[in-house]
Design a protein around this motif. Structure first.
Motif, PDB file in Angstrom:
ATOM      1  N   PRO A 136       0.809  -1.224   0.000  1.00 52.38           N
ATOM      2  CA  PRO A 136       0.000   0.000   0.000  1.00 52.38           C
ATOM      3  C   PRO A 136       0.839   1.270   0.000  1.00 52.38           C
ATOM      4  O   PRO A 136       0.396   2.301  -0.512  1.00 52.38           O
ATOM      5  CB  PRO A 136      -0.845  -0.126   1.280  1.00 52.38           C
ATOM      6  CG  PRO A 136      -0.104  -1.086   2.143  1.00 52.38           C
ATOM      7  CD  PRO A 136       0.544  -2.057   1.187  1.00 52.38           C
ATOM      8  N   ARG A 137       2.042   1.205   0.556  1.00 55.76           N
ATOM      9  CA  ARG A 137       2.924   2.381   0.502  1.00 55.76           C
ATOM     10  C   ARG A 137       3.286   2.708  -0.937  1.00 55.76           C
ATOM     11  O   ARG A 137       3.245   3.862  -1.351  1.00 55.76           O
ATOM     12  CB  ARG A 137       4.189   2.136   1.322  1.00 55.76           C
ATOM     13  CG  ARG A 137       3.980   2.134   2.836  1.00 55.76           C
ATOM     14  CD  ARG A 137       5.280   1.888   3.563  1.00 55.76           C
ATOM     15  NE  ARG A 137       6.247   2.957   3.343  1.00 55.76           N
ATOM     16  CZ  ARG A 137       7.518   2.897   3.720  1.00 55.76           C
ATOM     17  NH1 ARG A 137       7.984   1.800   4.295  1.00 55.76           N
ATOM     18  NH2 ARG A 137       8.319   3.914   3.500  1.00 55.76           N
ATOM     19  N   GLU A 138       3.653   1.687  -1.695  1.00 50.04           N
ATOM     20  CA  GLU A 138       4.024   1.904  -3.090  1.00 50.04           C
ATOM     21  C   GLU A 138       2.832   2.399  -3.908  1.00 50.04           C
ATOM     22  O   GLU A 138       2.975   3.251  -4.793  1.00 50.04           O
ATOM     23  CB  GLU A 138       4.562   0.595  -3.689  1.00 50.04           C
ATOM     24  CG  GLU A 138       4.937   0.676  -5.148  1.00 50.04           C
ATOM     25  CD  GLU A 138       6.163   1.540  -5.411  1.00 50.04           C
ATOM     26  OE1 GLU A 138       6.333   2.000  -6.553  1.00 50.04           O
ATOM     27  OE2 GLU A 138       6.957   1.753  -4.474  1.00 50.04           O
ATOM     28  N   LEU A 139       1.648   1.871  -3.596  1.00 52.99           N
ATOM     29  CA  LEU A 139       0.438   2.248  -4.321  1.00 52.99           C
ATOM     30  C   LEU A 139      -0.202   3.522  -3.768  1.00 52.99           C
ATOM     31  O   LEU A 139      -1.155   4.037  -4.365  1.00 52.99           O
ATOM     32  CB  LEU A 139      -0.578   1.102  -4.269  1.00 52.99           C
ATOM     33  CG  LEU A 139      -0.175  -0.176  -5.013  1.00 52.99           C
ATOM     34  CD1 LEU A 139      -1.118  -1.316  -4.648  1.00 52.99           C
ATOM     35  CD2 LEU A 139      -0.169   0.056  -6.509  1.00 52.99           C
ATOM     36  N   GLU A 140       0.306   3.996  -2.623  1.00 52.77           N
ATOM     37  CA  GLU A 140      -0.215   5.198  -1.962  1.00 52.77           C
ATOM     38  C   GLU A 140      -1.717   5.064  -1.676  1.00 52.77           C
ATOM     39  O   GLU A 140      -2.509   5.942  -1.992  1.00 52.77           O
ATOM     40  CB  GLU A 140       0.070   6.449  -2.806  1.00 52.77           C
ATOM     41  CG  GLU A 140       1.550   6.710  -2.995  1.00 52.77           C
ATOM     42  CD  GLU A 140       1.831   7.969  -3.790  1.00 52.77           C
ATOM     43  OE1 GLU A 140       0.963   8.396  -4.579  1.00 52.77           O
ATOM     44  OE2 GLU A 140       2.921   8.538  -3.621  1.00 52.77           O
ATOM     45  N   LEU A 141      -2.065   3.952  -1.026  1.00 50.06           N
ATOM     46  CA  LEU A 141      -3.470   3.667  -0.764  1.00 50.06           C
ATOM     47  C   LEU A 141      -3.884   4.076   0.649  1.00 50.06           C
ATOM     48  O   LEU A 141      -3.174   3.793   1.616  1.00 50.06           O
ATOM     49  CB  LEU A 141      -3.750   2.167  -0.923  1.00 50.06           C
ATOM     50  CG  LEU A 141      -3.551   1.569  -2.308  1.00 50.06           C
ATOM     51  CD1 LEU A 141      -3.890   0.088  -2.279  1.00 50.06           C
ATOM     52  CD2 LEU A 141      -4.392   2.299  -3.346  1.00 50.06           C
ATOM     53  N   PRO A 142      -5.037   4.710   0.781  1.00 49.00           N
ATOM     54  CA  PRO A 142      -5.616   4.889   2.122  1.00 49.00           C
ATOM     55  C   PRO A 142      -6.005   3.529   2.684  1.00 49.00           C
ATOM     56  O   PRO A 142      -6.252   2.577   1.929  1.00 49.00           O
ATOM     57  CB  PRO A 142      -6.840   5.780   1.869  1.00 49.00           C
ATOM     58  CG  PRO A 142      -7.165   5.588   0.422  1.00 49.00           C
ATOM     59  CD  PRO A 142      -5.878   5.292  -0.273  1.00 49.00           C
ATOM     60  N   LEU A 169       0.625   6.935   5.233  1.00 45.77           N
ATOM     61  CA  LEU A 169      -0.674   6.659   4.625  1.00 45.77           C
ATOM     62  C   LEU A 169      -1.805   7.112   5.538  1.00 45.77           C
ATOM     63  O   LEU A 169      -1.688   7.061   6.765  1.00 45.77           O
ATOM     64  CB  LEU A 169      -0.820   5.161   4.340  1.00 45.77           C
ATOM     65  CG  LEU A 169       0.194   4.586   3.352  1.00 45.77           C
ATOM     66  CD1 LEU A 169       0.024   3.080   3.242  1.00 45.77           C
ATOM     67  CD2 LEU A 169       0.066   5.242   1.989  1.00 45.77           C
ATOM     68  N   PRO A 170      -2.916   7.550   4.957  1.00 44.80           N
ATOM     69  CA  PRO A 170      -4.051   7.951   5.773  1.00 44.80           C
ATOM     70  C   PRO A 170      -4.898   6.755   6.193  1.00 44.80           C
ATOM     71  O   PRO A 170      -5.031   5.781   5.442  1.00 44.80           O
ATOM     72  CB  PRO A 170      -4.854   8.862   4.830  1.00 44.80           C
ATOM     73  CG  PRO A 170      -4.542   8.335   3.463  1.00 44.80           C
ATOM     74  CD  PRO A 170      -3.120   7.836   3.524  1.00 44.80           C
TER      75      PRO A 170
END
Length: 233
Positions: A136-142, A169-170
């Motif tokens: 998720p960090r790489e994809l910048e996902l909430p 991330l949020p």
């Protein structure tokens, strides 16, 4: 506009798949086209079609898009243990960059609402110095956090939320999921819920009572995904 979220939990066996499927059902009922990815799954069973994971099959049942199994669950591991150990036992290498590419493929597939479901909790290892949280960090996902309502959940939830924020991330929302039956129900449940509502820096998307049927459709009735659907992510 596609809205994509990563679903994690305060621990393993807290109902991430149940909640993810319920969210997909709720979003689908609101008229959205939905899809999901379970990038890594251990505890898969051999079938005539190959290794299959019950969680991935549940997500496929709940979402509106029809995707091949290999796209929903690209890494299927038979041993029912931590993914990185299961991968070592069967001689496979877990490559986060490959998982990123597969997730992006689903995210660009035309769905309005996409969930990427993790495995276990937030900091699950994939390889030396690599974790599933890198995805998720790489994809910048909430992130959506599933809180298994049991003793110790406040500490687990706050530490997980802190780790998510430190990773940049949020926290988009959280779900309280009662995972114990009546005989083992959490004491002072309402007080614990109030504490979580006060301390977690995100809206509560719903409180799901214990459901021994395991039918995610029952959970959907207790969820309000509108804070996710109205976001700009």
């Amino acid at each position: 506009m596609t809205r994509t979220f990563f679903v994690t939990g305060t621990n393993t066996e807290v109902g991430k798949t149940y909640v993810s499927a319920a969210l997909l059902k709720a979003a689908g009922d609101s008229g959205l086209n939905t899809a999901a990815v379970k990038p890594v799954a251990s505890g898969c069973e051999q079938t005539e079609d190959g290794l299959r994971n019950v969680d991935a099959l549940t997500l496929m049942d709940a979402m509106t898009q029809e995707l091949p199994y290999q796209q929903v669950n690209p890494i299927a591991l038979e041993p029912a243990i931590a993914p990185h150990i299961a991968a070592m036992e069967v001689g496979r290498r877990l490559d986060p960059s490959r998982l990123v590419g597969i997730c992006r493929g689903v995210m660009s597939g035309g769905a309005d609402f996409v969930l990427v479901e993790g495995a276990g909790g937030w900091r699950v290892p994939l390889a030396p110095r690599q974790f599933l949280s890198d995805l998720p960090r790489e994809l910048e996902l909430p992130v959506i956090l599933v809180v298994g309502m049991e003793l110790g959940c406040i500490n687990h939830a706050l530490l997980t939320a802190e780790a998510i924020r430190r990773d940049g991330l949020p926290l988009a929302g959280w779900v309280a999921n009662f995972i114990r039956g009546p005989q083992a129900q959490m004491p002072r449940a309402e007080e614990n819920l109030m504490t979580l509502r006060t301390l977690l820096p995100a809206p509560c998307l719903g409180v799901i009572p214990f459901d021994d049927s395991g039918d995610y459709r029952n959970g959907a009735a207790h969820l309000d995904p509108s804070p996710l659907l109205s976001s700009s992510d």
